[in-house]
Design a protein around this motif. Sequence first.
Motif, PDB file in Angstrom:
ATOM      1  N   PHE A  43     -17.008 -64.499  -2.386  1.00 53.18           N
ATOM      2  CA  PHE A  43     -16.321 -64.299  -3.277  1.00 53.18           C
ATOM      3  C   PHE A  43     -16.394 -63.115  -3.593  1.00 53.18           C
ATOM      4  N   PHE A  44     -17.737 -63.150  -4.738  1.00 53.32           N
ATOM      5  CA  PHE A  44     -17.847 -62.058  -5.867  1.00 53.32           C
ATOM      6  C   PHE A  44     -18.420 -60.799  -5.425  1.00 53.32           C
ATOM      7  N   ALA A  45     -19.117 -61.387  -3.308  1.00 52.01           N
ATOM      8  CA  ALA A  45     -19.404 -60.043  -3.269  1.00 52.01           C
ATOM      9  C   ALA A  45     -18.378 -59.344  -2.349  1.00 52.01           C
ATOM     10  N   TYR A  46     -17.400 -59.316  -2.473  1.00 51.25           N
ATOM     11  CA  TYR A  46     -16.029 -58.645  -1.527  1.00 51.25           C
ATOM     12  C   TYR A  46     -15.647 -57.942  -3.286  1.00 51.25           C
ATOM     13  N   GLY A  47     -15.588 -58.607  -4.331  1.00 50.71           N
ATOM     14  CA  GLY A  47     -15.512 -57.807  -5.531  1.00 50.71           C
ATOM     15  C   GLY A  47     -16.625 -56.584  -5.870  1.00 50.71           C
ATOM     16  N   MET A  48     -17.671 -56.635  -5.639  1.00 49.82           N
ATOM     17  CA  MET A  48     -19.257 -55.734  -5.300  1.00 49.82           C
ATOM     18  C   MET A  48     -18.048 -54.751  -4.716  1.00 49.82           C
ATOM     19  N   TYR A  49     -18.532 -55.125  -3.360  1.00 50.43           N
ATOM     20  CA  TYR A  49     -17.833 -54.555  -2.366  1.00 50.43           C
ATOM     21  C   TYR A  49     -16.896 -53.090  -3.143  1.00 50.43           C
ATOM     22  N   ARG A  50     -15.504 -54.036  -3.688  1.00 56.82           N
ATOM     23  CA  ARG A  50     -13.970 -53.652  -4.152  1.00 56.82           C
ATOM     24  C   ARG A  50     -14.717 -52.495  -5.565  1.00 56.82           C
ATOM     25  N   LYS A  51     -16.015 -52.884  -6.148  1.00 58.34           N
ATOM     26  CA  LYS A  51     -17.089 -51.635  -6.586  1.00 58.34           C
ATOM     27  C   LYS A  51     -16.569 -52.213  -8.178  1.00 58.34           C
ATOM     28  N   CYS A  52     -16.335 -53.919  -8.568  1.00 66.15           N
ATOM     29  CA  CYS A  52     -15.407 -54.627  -9.806  1.00 66.15           C
ATOM     30  C   CYS A  52     -17.353 -54.695 -10.241  1.00 66.15           C
ATOM     31  N   TYR A  53     -17.733 -54.561 -11.366  1.00 61.25           N
ATOM     32  CA  TYR A  53     -18.857 -54.843 -11.976  1.00 61.25           C
ATOM     33  C   TYR A  53     -18.745 -56.387 -12.326  1.00 61.25           C
ATOM     34  N   GLN A  54     -18.125 -56.963 -12.755  1.00 64.77           N
ATOM     35  CA  GLN A  54     -17.643 -57.764 -13.354  1.00 64.77           C
ATOM     36  C   GLN A  54     -18.508 -59.127 -12.188  1.00 64.77           C
ATOM     37  N   SER A  55     -18.006 -58.520 -11.163  1.00 60.48           N
ATOM     38  CA  SER A  55     -18.055 -58.948  -9.576  1.00 60.48           C
ATOM     39  C   SER A  55     -19.564 -59.574 -10.173  1.00 60.48           C
ATOM     40  N   PHE A  56     -20.580 -57.761 -10.076  1.00 58.85           N
ATOM     41  CA  PHE A  56     -21.784 -58.541 -10.128  1.00 58.85           C
ATOM     42  C   PHE A  56     -23.268 -59.097 -11.342  1.00 58.85           C
ATOM     43  N   LEU A  57     -22.168 -59.235 -12.786  1.00 62.97           N
ATOM     44  CA  LEU A  57     -21.931 -60.066 -13.327  1.00 62.97           C
ATOM     45  C   LEU A  57     -21.694 -61.473 -12.750  1.00 62.97           C
TER      46      LEU A  57
END
Length: 84
Positions: A43-57
């Motif tokens: 789920f967080f990888a998808y967020g990273m794909y969408r350029k969401c920095y909070q997903s990386f954290l």
Amino acid sequence: MIRLTILVIYALLIFAGGMIGYIKSQSVASIAMGSVSSGLLLFFAYGMYRKCYQSFLAALGVTALLFAFFAYRFYAKGVFMPPG
């Protein structure tokens, strides 16, 4: 993009580890936590794909929690993986 690829591979390895724990010793906890952890990481990888920095954290936080759990287990019992 390399971080995203590494995170997806890591999530798949976590899921595979949960499956192996279930197959070897019928551990429902292994498959449950492996599925939950890998699901969160994907789920967080998808967020990273969408350029969401909070997903990386958040992915970094899940990874840190997994590291802390297995480091504690290794320190307390002297084994990384329980015998099955």
